[in-house]
Write a protein that holds these residues in place. Structure first.
Motif, PDB file in Angstrom:
ATOM      1  N   SER A  38      -1.973  56.066  49.254  1.00  0.00           N
ATOM      2  CA  SER A  38      -1.649  57.215  48.418  1.00  0.00           C
ATOM      3  C   SER A  38      -0.260  57.025  47.822  1.00  0.00           C
ATOM      4  CB  SER A  38      -1.707  58.503  49.233  1.00  0.00           C
ATOM      5  OG  SER A  38      -0.693  58.517  50.235  1.00  0.00           O
ATOM      6  N   THR A  39       0.041  57.785  46.798  1.00  0.00           N
ATOM      7  CA  THR A  39       1.357  57.790  46.187  1.00  0.00           C
ATOM      8  C   THR A  39       1.850  59.225  46.132  1.00  0.00           C
ATOM      9  OG1 THR A  39       2.523  57.621  44.054  1.00  0.00           O
ATOM     10  CG2 THR A  39       0.138  57.546  43.969  1.00  0.00           C
ATOM     11  N   SER A  40       2.946  59.509  46.786  1.00  0.00           N
ATOM     12  CA  SER A  40       3.445  60.886  46.791  1.00  0.00           C
ATOM     13  C   SER A  40       3.842  61.310  45.384  1.00  0.00           C
ATOM     14  CB  SER A  40       4.636  61.012  47.744  1.00  0.00           C
ATOM     15  OG  SER A  40       5.703  60.162  47.355  1.00  0.00           O
ATOM     16  N   ALA A  41       4.389  60.377  44.595  1.00  0.00           N
ATOM     17  CA  ALA A  41       4.765  60.723  43.223  1.00  0.00           C
ATOM     18  C   ALA A  41       3.529  61.038  42.387  1.00  0.00           C
ATOM     19  CB  ALA A  41       5.558  59.584  42.591  1.00  0.00           C
ATOM     20  N   GLY A  42       2.511  60.177  42.463  1.00  0.00           N
ATOM     21  CA  GLY A  42       1.291  60.413  41.700  1.00  0.00           C
ATOM     22  C   GLY A  42       0.617  61.711  42.090  1.00  0.00           C
ATOM     23  N   ALA A  43       0.601  61.998  43.394  1.00  0.00           N
ATOM     24  CA  ALA A  43       0.013  63.255  43.854  1.00  0.00           C
ATOM     25  C   ALA A  43       0.814  64.446  43.357  1.00  0.00           C
ATOM     26  CB  ALA A  43      -0.068  63.257  45.376  1.00  0.00           C
ATOM     27  N   ALA A  44       2.128  64.297  43.325  1.00  0.00           N
ATOM     28  CA  ALA A  44       2.980  65.380  42.819  1.00  0.00           C
ATOM     29  C   ALA A  44       2.714  65.620  41.340  1.00  0.00           C
ATOM     30  CB  ALA A  44       4.449  65.044  43.059  1.00  0.00           C
ATOM     31  N   PHE A  45       2.639  64.538  40.551  1.00  0.00           N
ATOM     32  CA  PHE A  45       2.374  64.696  39.125  1.00  0.00           C
ATOM     33  C   PHE A  45       1.056  65.436  38.893  1.00  0.00           C
ATOM     34  CE2 PHE A  45       4.611  60.329  38.498  1.00  0.00           C
ATOM     35  CZ  PHE A  45       5.837  60.920  38.747  1.00  0.00           C
ATOM     36  N   ALA A  46       0.041  65.126  39.689  1.00  0.00           N
ATOM     37  CA  ALA A  46      -1.271  65.750  39.526  1.00  0.00           C
ATOM     38  C   ALA A  46      -1.230  67.250  39.804  1.00  0.00           C
ATOM     39  CB  ALA A  46      -2.286  65.073  40.445  1.00  0.00           C
ATOM     40  N   GLN A  47      -0.212  67.692  40.537  1.00  0.00           N
ATOM     41  CA  GLN A  47      -0.045  69.115  40.825  1.00  0.00           C
ATOM     42  C   GLN A  47       1.070  69.742  39.986  1.00  0.00           C
ATOM     43  OE1 GLN A  47      -0.114  70.207  45.036  1.00  0.00           O
ATOM     44  NE2 GLN A  47      -0.872  68.170  45.547  1.00  0.00           N
ATOM     45  N   LYS A  49       4.106  68.845  39.749  1.00  0.00           N
ATOM     46  CA  LYS A  49       5.343  68.908  40.515  1.00  0.00           C
ATOM     47  C   LYS A  49       6.143  67.630  40.340  1.00  0.00           C
ATOM     48  CE  LYS A  49       3.608  72.050  44.101  1.00  0.00           C
ATOM     49  NZ  LYS A  49       3.493  72.297  45.550  1.00  0.00           N
ATOM     50  N   GLN A  50       7.404  67.663  40.729  1.00  0.00           N
ATOM     51  CA  GLN A  50       8.267  66.501  40.657  1.00  0.00           C
ATOM     52  C   GLN A  50       8.086  65.626  41.899  1.00  0.00           C
ATOM     53  OE1 GLN A  50      10.207  65.855  37.949  1.00  0.00           O
ATOM     54  NE2 GLN A  50       9.426  67.731  37.017  1.00  0.00           N
ATOM     55  N   ASP A  51       8.344  64.340  41.745  1.00  0.00           N
ATOM     56  CA  ASP A  51       8.346  63.454  42.900  1.00  0.00           C
ATOM     57  C   ASP A  51       9.333  63.978  43.939  1.00  0.00           C
ATOM     58  OD1 ASP A  51       7.964  61.272  44.566  1.00  0.00           O
ATOM     59  OD2 ASP A  51       9.354  59.988  43.467  1.00  0.00           O
ATOM     60  N   GLY A  52       8.894  64.066  45.180  1.00  0.00           N
ATOM     61  CA  GLY A  52       9.744  64.569  46.246  1.00  0.00           C
ATOM     62  C   GLY A  52       9.547  66.039  46.549  1.00  0.00           C
ATOM     63  N   ASP A  53       8.736  66.735  45.736  1.00  0.00           N
ATOM     64  CA  ASP A  53       8.573  68.182  45.916  1.00  0.00           C
ATOM     65  C   ASP A  53       7.362  68.565  46.763  1.00  0.00           C
ATOM     66  OD1 ASP A  53      10.832  68.694  44.495  1.00  0.00           O
ATOM     67  OD2 ASP A  53       9.817  69.410  42.681  1.00  0.00           O
ATOM     68  N   LEU A  54       6.532  67.601  47.150  1.00  0.00           N
ATOM     69  CA  LEU A  54       5.356  67.934  47.957  1.00  0.00           C
ATOM     70  C   LEU A  54       5.760  68.216  49.400  1.00  0.00           C
ATOM     71  CD1 LEU A  54       2.593  65.406  46.836  1.00  0.00           C
ATOM     72  CD2 LEU A  54       3.033  67.721  45.990  1.00  0.00           C
ATOM     73  N   THR A  55       5.058  69.151  50.016  1.00  0.00           N
ATOM     74  CA  THR A  55       5.231  69.374  51.443  1.00  0.00           C
ATOM     75  C   THR A  55       4.461  68.315  52.215  1.00  0.00           C
ATOM     76  OG1 THR A  55       3.263  70.772  51.628  1.00  0.00           O
ATOM     77  CG2 THR A  55       5.344  71.864  51.011  1.00  0.00           C
ATOM     78  N   ASP A  77       1.450  57.692  51.979  1.00  0.00           N
ATOM     79  CA  ASP A  77       2.866  57.811  51.632  1.00  0.00           C
ATOM     80  C   ASP A  77       3.314  59.200  52.089  1.00  0.00           C
ATOM     81  OD1 ASP A  77       5.346  58.168  50.481  1.00  0.00           O
ATOM     82  OD2 ASP A  77       4.744  57.584  48.466  1.00  0.00           O
ATOM     83  N   LEU A  78       4.144  59.252  53.116  1.00  0.00           N
ATOM     84  CA  LEU A  78       4.571  60.530  53.696  1.00  0.00           C
ATOM     85  C   LEU A  78       6.048  60.817  53.457  1.00  0.00           C
ATOM     86  CD1 LEU A  78       2.685  60.402  57.124  1.00  0.00           C
ATOM     87  CD2 LEU A  78       1.928  61.405  54.964  1.00  0.00           C
ATOM     88  N   GLU A  79       6.685  60.035  52.575  1.00  0.00           N
ATOM     89  CA  GLU A  79       8.115  60.201  52.308  1.00  0.00           C
ATOM     90  C   GLU A  79       8.889  60.257  53.633  1.00  0.00           C
ATOM     91  OE1 GLU A  79       8.333  63.501  49.559  1.00  0.00           O
ATOM     92  OE2 GLU A  79       7.687  62.229  47.894  1.00  0.00           O
ATOM     93  N   ASN A  80       9.680  61.288  53.864  1.00  0.00           N
ATOM     94  CA  ASN A  80      10.466  61.344  55.116  1.00  0.00           C
ATOM     95  C   ASN A  80       9.754  62.118  56.219  1.00  0.00           C
ATOM     96  OD1 ASN A  80      10.766  63.960  54.165  1.00  0.00           O
ATOM     97  ND2 ASN A  80      12.885  64.137  54.863  1.00  0.00           N
ATOM     98  N   GLY A  81       8.462  62.409  56.006  1.00  0.00           N
ATOM     99  CA  GLY A  81       7.700  63.113  57.026  1.00  0.00           C
ATOM    100  C   GLY A  81       7.935  64.608  57.052  1.00  0.00           C
ATOM    101  N   GLY A  82       8.549  65.121  56.008  1.00  0.00           N
ATOM    102  CA  GLY A  82       8.724  66.561  55.924  1.00  0.00           C
ATOM    103  C   GLY A  82       9.917  67.116  56.671  1.00  0.00           C
TER     104      GLY A  82
END
Length: 261
Positions: A38-47, A49-55, A77-82
């Motif tokens: 997965s890509t957190s940035a791509g998932a954010a764009f689909a919603q 939202k900005q990269d880094g803004d997903l919970t 891709d879990l970024e910093n794990g929330g």
């Protein structure tokens, strides 16, 4: 999960593209890729939202959506794990495993920037413990080159620490040259190294990265940006010049239907 682990062979890199939804995931599987992430940035764009803004919930849901659409292993891709604490990193890995994902990553970039070295290592060690208890493949990543806040030598120091702590894979997005890749390879020792090819880079061919001993290659948000870039270019031209220029790469209905089966 053992299948996903076995796909990481230094010198024979796993090509692991990053879909942003179920449809793009199914297409990539049917093109022949053996694992996805997965890509957190791509998932954010689909919603929207900005990269880094997903919970964390949203990141896991995005990865679960990809995994549900395919039969190949999927890494999250879990970024910093929330959260900033070591226990946050560990909880995120356990939740990814419970969601049926084959792999997950933890990184050293928090809401206030790159974590100090000691906290970074504590977080990675906690994530490794969680990965060992669940069997999930843990990728430890340093974002210092992408943010421009760490030198290559500082990133390599972290990569060495991640490898010695027992990470399954190490990852330093932002490598641009052969020398960059080789420095990370040297820092990782025998631990498999993942490389991001996020833009046009003549040196970063599969053959060349294989010759350096790379074990995995991904594209991060690249596929989502390619798709959105096509939308922006075509419709900006329509607005400004009144012309509809479909890209040469536009897929036919039949091709999409075939690849979604």
């Amino acid at each position: 999960m053992s299948l996903f682990r076995d796909l990481h062979v230094p010198g024979t890199p796993l090509l692991m593209p990053n879909p942003w939804d179920a449809g793009s995931a199914r297409i990539l599987e049917n093109l022949g890729f053996k694992a996805l992430a997965s890509t957190s940035a791509g998932a954010a764009f689909a919603q929207a939202k900005q990269d880094g803004d997903l919970t964390l919930d949203e990141m896991i849901d995005a990865a679960r959506e990809v995994a549900a659409a395919v039969s190949v292993p999927v890494s999250a891709d879990l970024e910093n794990g929330g959260g900033d604490r070591p226990e946050d990193a560990a909880t995120a890995i356990r939740r990814a495993a419970a969601a049926g994902l084959a792999g997950a990553s933890t990184e050293d970039l928090g809401s206030d920037g790159i974590y100090p070295f000691d906290l970074t290592l504590e977080r990675v060690e906690a994530a490794i413990d969680a990965a060992r208890s669940t069997g999930i493949v843990l990728t430890a990543r340093s974002e210092g080159l992408l943010t421009g806040t760490l030198s290559l030598s500082e990133v390599c120091e972290r990569i060495t620490a991640f490898a010695r702590a027992g990470a399954d894979v190490v990852f330093a997005p932002g490598l641009k040259t052969t020398e960059d890749v080789q420095a990370v390879m040297d820092a990782a020792g025998t631990t498999p190294v993942s490389v991001l090819v996020g833009a046009n880079a003549p040196e970063m061919t599969v053959e060349h990265l294989a010759s350096l001993g790379v074990a995995r290659i991904s594209v991060g948000s690249g596929l989502a940006r390619v798709a959105y870039g096509g939308i922006v270019a075509m419709m900006r031209t329509a607005l400004v010049e009144g012309r509809f220029d479909y890209p040469d790469t536009t897929a036919s209905f039949d091709e999409i239907a075939r690849l979604l089966k």
